[in-house]
Enzyme design. Structure first.
Site, mmCIF file in Angstrom:
data_model
loop_
_atom_site.group_PDB
_atom_site.id
_atom_site.type_symbol
_atom_site.label_atom_id
_atom_site.label_comp_id
_atom_site.label_asym_id
_atom_site.label_seq_id
_atom_site.Cartn_x
_atom_site.Cartn_y
_atom_site.Cartn_z
ATOM 1 N N GLU A 179 0.919 -1.404 -0.194
ATOM 2 C CA GLU A 179 0.040 -0.172 -0.124
ATOM 3 C C GLU A 179 0.917 1.433 0.205
ATOM 4 O O GLU A 179 0.511 2.289 1.026
ATOM 5 C CB GLU A 179 -0.977 0.066 1.406
ATOM 6 C CG GLU A 179 -2.116 -1.137 0.808
ATOM 7 C CD GLU A 179 -2.263 -1.371 2.640
ATOM 8 O OE1 GLU A 179 -2.234 -0.765 3.850
ATOM 9 O OE2 GLU A 179 -3.714 -2.073 2.622
ATOM 10 N N ASN A 222 2.094 -5.094 -2.920
ATOM 11 C CA ASN A 222 0.568 -5.512 -2.798
ATOM 12 C C ASN A 222 0.538 -4.123 -2.867
ATOM 13 O O ASN A 222 0.239 -3.326 -2.091
ATOM 14 C CB ASN A 222 1.227 -5.787 -2.049
ATOM 15 C CG ASN A 222 -0.596 -7.007 -1.511
ATOM 16 O OD1 ASN A 222 -0.697 -7.990 -1.854
ATOM 17 N ND2 ASN A 222 -1.124 -6.637 -0.307
ATOM 18 N N GLU A 287 -6.025 -11.345 -1.230
ATOM 19 C CA GLU A 287 -6.943 -10.481 -0.387
ATOM 20 C C GLU A 287 -8.250 -10.649 0.010
ATOM 21 O O GLU A 287 -9.192 -9.830 0.396
ATOM 22 C CB GLU A 287 -6.225 -9.745 0.997
ATOM 23 C CG GLU A 287 -4.690 -9.912 1.023
ATOM 24 C CD GLU A 287 -4.920 -8.525 2.193
ATOM 25 O OE1 GLU A 287 -4.850 -7.798 2.315
ATOM 26 O OE2 GLU A 287 -3.631 -8.137 2.347
HETATM 27 C C1 XIL Z 1 -6.068 -6.634 8.580
HETATM 28 C C2 XIL Z 1 -6.300 -8.246 9.509
HETATM 29 O O1 XIL Z 1 -7.366 -9.020 8.945
HETATM 30 C C3 XIL Z 1 -6.646 -8.148 10.582
HETATM 31 O O2 XIL Z 1 -6.530 -8.663 11.087
HETATM 32 C C4 XIL Z 1 -6.043 -6.716 11.441
HETATM 33 O O3 XIL Z 1 -6.755 -5.644 12.713
HETATM 34 C C5 XIL Z 1 -5.959 -5.509 10.443
HETATM 35 O O4 XIL Z 1 -5.423 -5.499 9.085
HETATM 36 N N1 XIL Z 1 -5.044 -5.304 3.937
HETATM 37 C C6 XIL Z 1 -3.784 -5.937 4.062
HETATM 38 C C7 XIL Z 1 -4.532 -6.727 5.629
HETATM 39 O O5 XIL Z 1 -2.422 -6.143 3.247
HETATM 40 O O6 XIL Z 1 -2.890 -7.049 6.508
HETATM 41 C C8 XIL Z 1 -5.427 -6.140 6.008
HETATM 42 O O7 XIL Z 1 -5.212 -7.604 7.184
HETATM 43 C C9 XIL Z 1 -6.615 -6.029 5.380
HETATM 44 C C10 XIL Z 1 -6.254 -4.473 4.274
#
Ligand code: XIL
Length: 380
Positions: A179, A222, A287
């Protein structure tokens, strides 16, 4: 073109599974016990084409720590069984983030990630590392440390070398940088501590240090909001070849895929993946989840579930259609542990299984799409 599962490969894969939770013993593999009533042929990893890894986030850390249940990966036996049975790739949901793995400047906390890597090896799964360079989930000692530029650079280098080095040879892909762009395609120069304090050149160093620590791991950018062709994905399309031309070891571009049925499906996802593929890059969906509007205590309608299933299906179809989209990961597989209701008020039910692990239409959509992606399975 995805390669079909060969008989030999399928038999080998099943023979190399060993029970969830049993420590790996080098060279010893036993068949994994399937969850009761679940045939091994009736799983996502079984029907997936041989050159496509199908993964999930491994629940733990982050939002789970504020919930009433104990750590899912450690304590939920059925969760572990399904994790082993359904997937051949796993991503730590939080267990490798700075605040978790590096809680004090001189302290690393590796036990939980070690357990995930051991589980993955025992169950013949690959691992995606997530993440090394991010603006979020950093410990206060880092964010509020008032370090000099030289100190910060040394801290980042040491972290990357230590973490990547520890799992060298055991992590297939790393989300090195997570990000780094704003929605308008400008770099996150205020909230990303590394870019703010050390300048954009530090991005290349992060990839170089990760590559030095594990030359075989594939190194990715990512991000979210890059499903379609837009200012943010354009920024990656411009950045990655520029870095590669300078000799920076970048292998791929990964799309998170946190979708909501509130918005239309990003219909140009395949076209977007393809333009990165055309540059010779690997791509991945890392994700995926599809949240929907749900009033507390009410079940989603059949129409909502169908719409969700179609988003899962279209996202997977887009990846399957692109040659080097070799990794497709969903951000958790049961609503029981999803981050969505905790982070998005009024939204939820974003995964492919209900709290009790029964399958939603979105699960069946993935299963059918994978089956169609590997014609010739009947030869097995
Ligand atoms: C999220 C997790 O799912 C949660 O458990 C945590 O509290 C916050 O982060 N983008 C990402 C992930 O790259 O690491 C994030 O994961 C969701 C958004």
């Amino acid at each position: 073109m995805k390669v079909r599962h060969s008989l030999a490969a399928a038999v080998l894969a099943s023979a190399m599974l060993i029970p969830a939770g049993v420590p790996a013993v080098a060279g010893q593999h036993q068949p994994v016990p399937q969850p009761p009533g679940l045939a091994k042929q009736d799983t996502l990893r079984w029907v997936a084409p041989q050159d496509l890894k199908v993964g999930t986030a491994v629940a733990g850390g982050g939002h789970h720590e504020t919930q009433s249940y104990p750590d899912p990966f450690t304590y939920d036996t059925e969760y572990r069984e399904r994790l082993a049975a359904e997937f051949n790739s796993v991503s730590p949901e939080n267990q490798l983030k700075w605040e978790y793995v590096h809680p004090a400047r001189d302290t690393y906390r590796f036990a939980e990630m070690d357990a995930i890597v051991e589980f993955a090896q025992a169950n013949n799964q690959v691992v995606r590392g997530h993440t090394l360079f991010w603006h979020s989930q950093n410990p206060a000692w880092l964010e509020e440390g008032n370090f000099s530029k030289d100190e910060l650079r040394a801290i980042l280098k040491e972290h990357i070398q230590t973490v990547v080095g520890r799992y060298a040879g055991k992590i297939q892909q790393w989300d090195v940088a997570n990000e780094i762009f704003n929605g308008d395609g400008t770099l996150r120069t205020t909230d990303n501590i590394w870019i703010r304090e050390l300048g954009p050149e530090i991005i290349a160093d992060a990839f170089r240090w990760a590559h030095e620590a594990d030359p075989k791991a594939k190194l990715f950018f990512n991000d979210y909001g890059v499903e379609g062709i837009n200012a943010k994905s354009n920024a990656y399309l411009e950045l990655i070849p520029r870095l590669q031309a300078e000799g920076v070891p970048v292998d791929g571009f990964a799309i998170q895929g946190h979708l909501s049925t509130r918005y239309g499906f990003p219909g140009d996802l395949q076209q977007n993946l393809q333009r990165f593929d055309d540059l010779g890059l690997e791509t991945a969906i890392t994700e995926l989840d599809v949240r929907m509007d749900v009033a507390r205590g009410t079940a989603p309608t059949a129409a909502q579930l169908e719409k969700q299933a179609s988003y899962y299906q279209r996202a997977l179809e887009a990846c399957v259609a692109v040659d080097e989209c070799n990794s497709f990961t969903i951000w958790g597989f049961t609503d029981k542990y999803s981050w969505v209701p905790v982070f998005f008020a009024g939204e939820g039910e974003a995964t492919v299984m209900w709290d009790d692990y029964t399958r939603k239409p979105s699960y069946h959509a993935l299963q059918e799409t994978l089956e169609q992606a590997s014609p010739g399975r009947g030869n097995r």
